[in-house]
Enzyme design. Structure first.
Site, mmCIF file in Angstrom:
data_model
loop_
_atom_site.group_PDB
_atom_site.id
_atom_site.type_symbol
_atom_site.label_atom_id
_atom_site.label_comp_id
_atom_site.label_asym_id
_atom_site.label_seq_id
_atom_site.Cartn_x
_atom_site.Cartn_y
_atom_site.Cartn_z
ATOM 1 N N HIS A 56 0.858 -1.192 0.000
ATOM 2 C CA HIS A 56 0.000 0.000 0.000
ATOM 3 C C HIS A 56 0.887 1.232 0.000
ATOM 4 O O HIS A 56 1.951 1.250 0.602
ATOM 5 C CB HIS A 56 -0.899 0.021 1.245
ATOM 6 C CG HIS A 56 -2.057 0.944 1.100
ATOM 7 N ND1 HIS A 56 -1.956 2.284 1.347
ATOM 8 C CD2 HIS A 56 -3.326 0.730 0.690
ATOM 9 C CE1 HIS A 56 -3.128 2.858 1.114
ATOM 10 N NE2 HIS A 56 -3.975 1.934 0.715
ATOM 11 N N ASP B 256 -8.016 -5.024 -0.352
ATOM 12 C CA ASP B 256 -8.484 -5.882 -1.459
ATOM 13 C C ASP B 256 -8.162 -7.354 -1.268
ATOM 14 O O ASP B 256 -8.614 -8.183 -2.059
ATOM 15 C CB ASP B 256 -7.840 -5.390 -2.771
ATOM 16 C CG ASP B 256 -8.370 -4.015 -3.152
ATOM 17 O OD1 ASP B 256 -7.553 -3.110 -3.373
ATOM 18 O OD2 ASP B 256 -9.604 -3.847 -3.165
#
Ligand code: SDX
Length: 431
Positions: free
Chosen positions: A310, A367
């Site tokens: 991320h 996700d």
């Protein structure tokens, strides 16, 4: 880090420049370089991907990537996911406060009143092949809404702004469900005003032409929680897209359509679909996670461990923790046994013990597990990213509204030119 000084100094060729330090309410600091190009006679900054550059001041969402903290308008994501419902969180993000019971009821009533989508929109959907990806259909239909709702949003009118917000919150679930039903070869269904916001969306998605829709509280609650977890995430790629498109005074619907397209990319919201495809590939390949880990670390291989890493979180994405816990509960409640959940957990365990991932502080992101829940709810993989868009809609609206109310300037980054310097034009016969 609490800096005592109020300015940052820059020295170029012996000349000193001072720039003010801006401090946020969570003690974040930024160097305000609004005057940089002027005082240095043309010097700018460069920061590909804006990894160190803030685009705005915002009061909507705070996240601390090092500590894995996420708050919407000051409320912890863990509390909101557990105690609020999606429409309540949408109201909070957009208007800044949790609604009273009366405010929430009025908000939902006003949204339902705007949920009609013109029958002519079905003619646009008819033009798409069944194979069209729902994200492409959804961004086109969202843009097309302007044709049926031509009045652009006068943000200075609270009433017009409110009506536009209710209009997109009312119509977007219909468009999302229609994008799915087109692909599934099902008649395009309308909602039922007696149902809750998320329940109604599920009815539009799954009501069989020949049968009645029956609500399933486990499914409604699971999707409601997932939508809350996706509702905003400060200046991510798609939200920055919505803001920069809106900064030209383009309307709310077309700005959101642009955000949908940015979200579609596999490095962003498209990752939830890519994760399931990756887990399925590992399962088909005999469950050999080590082989895929090696591919993810091999610089010559474009393969990445989807759902990992991320830009901001260098710790566990708090949303991933909540979704992982919820996945166990939902699959058990629904009596679903999905082998890819065990593969996902095995992959997570391996990655968290692998030096490559540890050194780069790569953790599961929002996700990584979400697709496993979507699938258990009967949502097909190509609809995973549209689910992300449905969840992110209130965040896009809130950020667009904040940008317009704060009268932010049109977004127009500078560059460093590295092309040819001046050269004479050559007639074609002399090239
Ligand atoms: C979302 O911004 C947001 O807030 C987004 C989001 C939201 O709510 O809006 O949180 C939603 O988009 C989540 C991210 C979903 N994307 C994926 O899961 C795709 C896989 N992840 C990566 O592509 C990557 O981690 C990004 C795109 C998410 C972040 O990329 P960065 O910040 O640009 O980091 P990077 O590409 O510079 O990577 C740093 C290093 C590199 O290695 P080195 O060059 O240092 O040797 O880490 C490696 C990368 O190769 N790396 C990975 C990896 N992610 C980063 N290696 C293998 N697998 C991965 N997933």
């Amino acid at each position: 880090m609490n800096y005592m000084s109020r300015t940052a100094s820059l020295e170029i060729d012996g000349k000193k420049y001072e720039f003010p330090l801006v401090k946020g309410t969570e003690n974040e600091y930024a160097i305000d370089i609004k005057t940089l190009r002027g005082v240095t006679n043309g010097i700018t900054t460069i920061d590909p991907g804006y990894k160190n550059t803030g685009s705005c001041e915002s009061a909507i969402t705070f996240l601390n990537g090092e500590e894995g903290v996420l708050r919407y308008r000051g409320y912890a994501i863990e509390d909101l996911a557990e105690k609020a419902d999606f429409l309540e969180v949408a109201y909070l993000l957009i208007f800044g406060e949790l609604p009273t019971k009366e405010e929430l009821e009025k908000f939902h009533t006003d949204i339902k009143a705007q949920s009609h989508v013109d029958e002519d929109v079905k003619k646009i959907i008819d033009g798409f092949p069944k194979s069209a990806h729902p994200m492409g259909v959804l961004s086109s239909l969202t843009s097309a809404l302007v044709a049926f709702n031509p009045s652009s949003v006068n943000v200075d009118s609270e009433e017009e702004m409110y009506n536009a917000i209710c209009r997109i919150l009312g119509k977007f679930p219909v468009l999302t469900a229609w994008a799915y039903r087109k692909r599934a070869g099902l008649p395009l269904d309308y909602g039922d005003d007696s149902l809750g916001y998320v329940d109604n969306f599920l009815k539009m998605m799954f009501k069989k032409p020949s049968g009645e829709y029956t609500s399933n509280k486990v499914i409604v609650d699971a999707l409601d929680k997932l939508l809350i977890l996706h509702a905003d995430h400060e200046q991510n790629c798609s939200t920055s897209t919505v803001r920069i498109v809106g900064s030209s005074q383009a309307g709310l619907f077309v700005s959101i359509s642009a955000g949908i397209n940015a979200l579609w990319g596999p490095l962003h919201g498209g990752a939830n679909q890519a994760v399931i495809e990756m887990l399925e590939a590992i399962k088909e390949d005999g469950g050999d996670t080590k082989k895929f880990m090696a591919k993810a670390k091999d610089k010559s291989d474009p393969f990445r461990l989807m759902g990992f890493g991320h830009r901001v979180y260098k710790n566990f994405d708090p949303r991933a923790k909540i979704i992982k816990k919820s996945a166990d509960a939902v699959l058990e409640d629904l009596g679903v046994d999905d082998p890819v959940l065990d593969i996902a957990k095995g992959l997570e365990k391996e990655a968290l013990e692998d030096q490559y991932f540890v050194d780069r502080r790569l953790y599961p992101n929002v996700d990584f597990y979400s697709g496993i829940i979507y699938r258990s709810l009967g949502i097909p993989v190509e609809m995973f990213t549209p689910m992300f868009a449905l969840g992110r809609l209130p965040g896009w609206i809130a950020q667009w509204r904040e940008m317009r109310l704060r009268k932010e300037p049109i977004g127009r980054p500078r560059q460093v030119y590295i092309g040819e310097t001046y050269r004479e034009f050559k007639p074609i016969g002399k090239r």
